[in-house]
Design a protein around this motif. Structure first.
Motif, short mmCIF file in Angstrom:
data_model
loop_
_atom_site.label_atom_id
_atom_site.label_comp_id
_atom_site.label_asym_id
_atom_site.label_seq_id
_atom_site.Cartn_x
_atom_site.Cartn_y
_atom_site.Cartn_z
N LEU A 232 -24.06 -32.80 -53.47
CA LEU A 232 -24.50 -32.57 -52.44
C LEU A 232 -23.79 -34.13 -51.52
O LEU A 232 -22.83 -33.94 -51.14
N VAL B 127 -24.64 -22.39 -47.62
CA VAL B 127 -24.72 -22.45 -48.93
C VAL B 127 -25.75 -23.73 -49.41
O VAL B 127 -26.36 -24.39 -48.70
N TYR B 128 -26.89 -23.09 -50.17
CA TYR B 128 -28.13 -24.04 -50.07
C TYR B 128 -27.88 -24.32 -52.31
O TYR B 128 -28.15 -23.32 -52.37
N SER B 129 -28.86 -25.84 -52.06
CA SER B 129 -28.22 -26.26 -53.07
C SER B 129 -29.63 -27.31 -53.10
O SER B 129 -29.97 -27.86 -52.49
N SER C 134 -26.88 -19.05 -52.51
CA SER C 134 -28.43 -19.86 -53.10
C SER C 134 -27.34 -20.38 -54.55
O SER C 134 -26.94 -19.55 -54.92
N VAL C 135 -27.45 -21.91 -55.29
CA VAL C 135 -26.33 -22.11 -56.30
C VAL C 135 -27.59 -23.51 -56.78
O VAL C 135 -28.26 -23.67 -56.21
N ILE D 212 -19.88 -33.62 -53.31
CA ILE D 212 -19.08 -32.02 -52.30
C ILE D 212 -18.73 -33.31 -51.29
O ILE D 212 -17.48 -33.19 -51.39
N GLU E 103 -24.16 -28.15 -60.94
CA GLU E 103 -24.89 -28.45 -58.91
C GLU E 103 -23.12 -28.32 -58.83
O GLU E 103 -23.55 -27.54 -57.96
N GLY F 93 -24.59 -18.20 -58.35
CA GLY F 93 -24.73 -18.06 -57.48
C GLY F 93 -26.12 -16.97 -56.64
O GLY F 93 -25.57 -15.71 -57.01
N ILE G 105 -21.96 -25.25 -56.29
CA ILE G 105 -21.34 -25.06 -54.69
C ILE G 105 -19.52 -25.18 -54.25
O ILE G 105 -19.52 -24.08 -53.20
N LYS H 145 -30.05 -28.49 -47.85
CA LYS H 145 -30.65 -28.45 -48.97
C LYS H 145 -31.59 -28.06 -49.10
O LYS H 145 -32.55 -27.51 -48.05
N LEU I 165 -23.44 -26.47 -45.84
CA LEU I 165 -24.60 -27.11 -47.19
C LEU I 165 -25.31 -27.41 -46.51
O LEU I 165 -25.83 -28.94 -46.28
#
Length: 202
Positions: free
Chosen positions: A143, A135-137, A76-77, A146, A115, A92, A119, A186, A184
């Motif tokens: 996102l 990877v959670y954001s 997670s970030v 990215i 943010e 992270g 990521i 959410k 990636l």
């Protein structure tokens, strides 16, 4: 046996299981996918069907069902900013162990920049560790940046932000020069509470 075509997701393609398909679409903005009974149907749909037609079919924008659990073996970030712009930091944290894997701090920045950089740093860290985990954001904006491989900040370049913009440039270059398989995703704060990487300063 079923086959799942993902037109719009983390990695578009054809997947043989719902679990594989779900990793590509859960939390992905405007994800588009459809289930097919045969591989030939799936291949035809994926390779020949225009997106405009795909939208008219049984298109699904991925919404996380209320009973869905997060993936515990994931990174997670998150970012925090004292003022916006203001002093900014990101980090992270491994979801299951709560172990902090990295942290960075800048004298002036914005939350969205943090943010975004978190990521990219997360993806690079997973590549360094040779780990293929999600990877959670909790930031849809980051996102989206990215996905476009571009930090679309309106923060002005100045002496105070010069170092930050150099890091942003390196992050964008990394995105354009590297590929990744890690989903990636959410982080659904309403369902799961604050993301593990949260700084707890709300």
């Amino acid at each position: 046996m079923a086959y799942y075509v993902v037109w719009n997701g983390v990695t578009p393609g054809i997947y043989e299981t719902w679990d594989e398909c779900k990793k590509q679409i859960m939390g992905f903005p405007k994800a588009r996918f459809k289930k097919f009974d045969t591989l030939d149907e799936a291949k035809t749909a994926f390779t020949t069907q225009p997106k405009s037609v795909a939208r008219k079919r049984r298109d699904v924008t991925s919404k996380t069902p209320a009973n869905t659990k997060f993936i515990s073996n994931a990174l997670s970030v998150d970012a925090a900013c004292s003022g916006n712009p203001g002093k900014m930091e990101y980090r992270g944290v491994h979801v299951n162990s709560k172990e902090q894997w990295f942290i960075k701090e800048f004298p002036l920045g914005t939350n969205n920049i943090g943010e975004f950089l978190a990521i990219v740093h997360g993806l690079a860290e997973l590549k360094r560790r040779n780990l293929n985990i999600p990877v959670y954001s909790d930031s849809e904006t980051a996102l989206g940046w990215i996905k476009k491989k571009k930090c679309r900040t309106k923060l002005a370049l100045s002496e105070k932000t010069k170092e930050l913009f150099e890091v942003i440039s390196r992050a964008e270059k990394w995105l354009n020069n590297n590929s990744w398989e890690q989903p990636l995703l959410k982080w659904e704060t309403d369902l799961w509470g604050e993301i593990p990487a949260d700084f707890g300063r709300k």
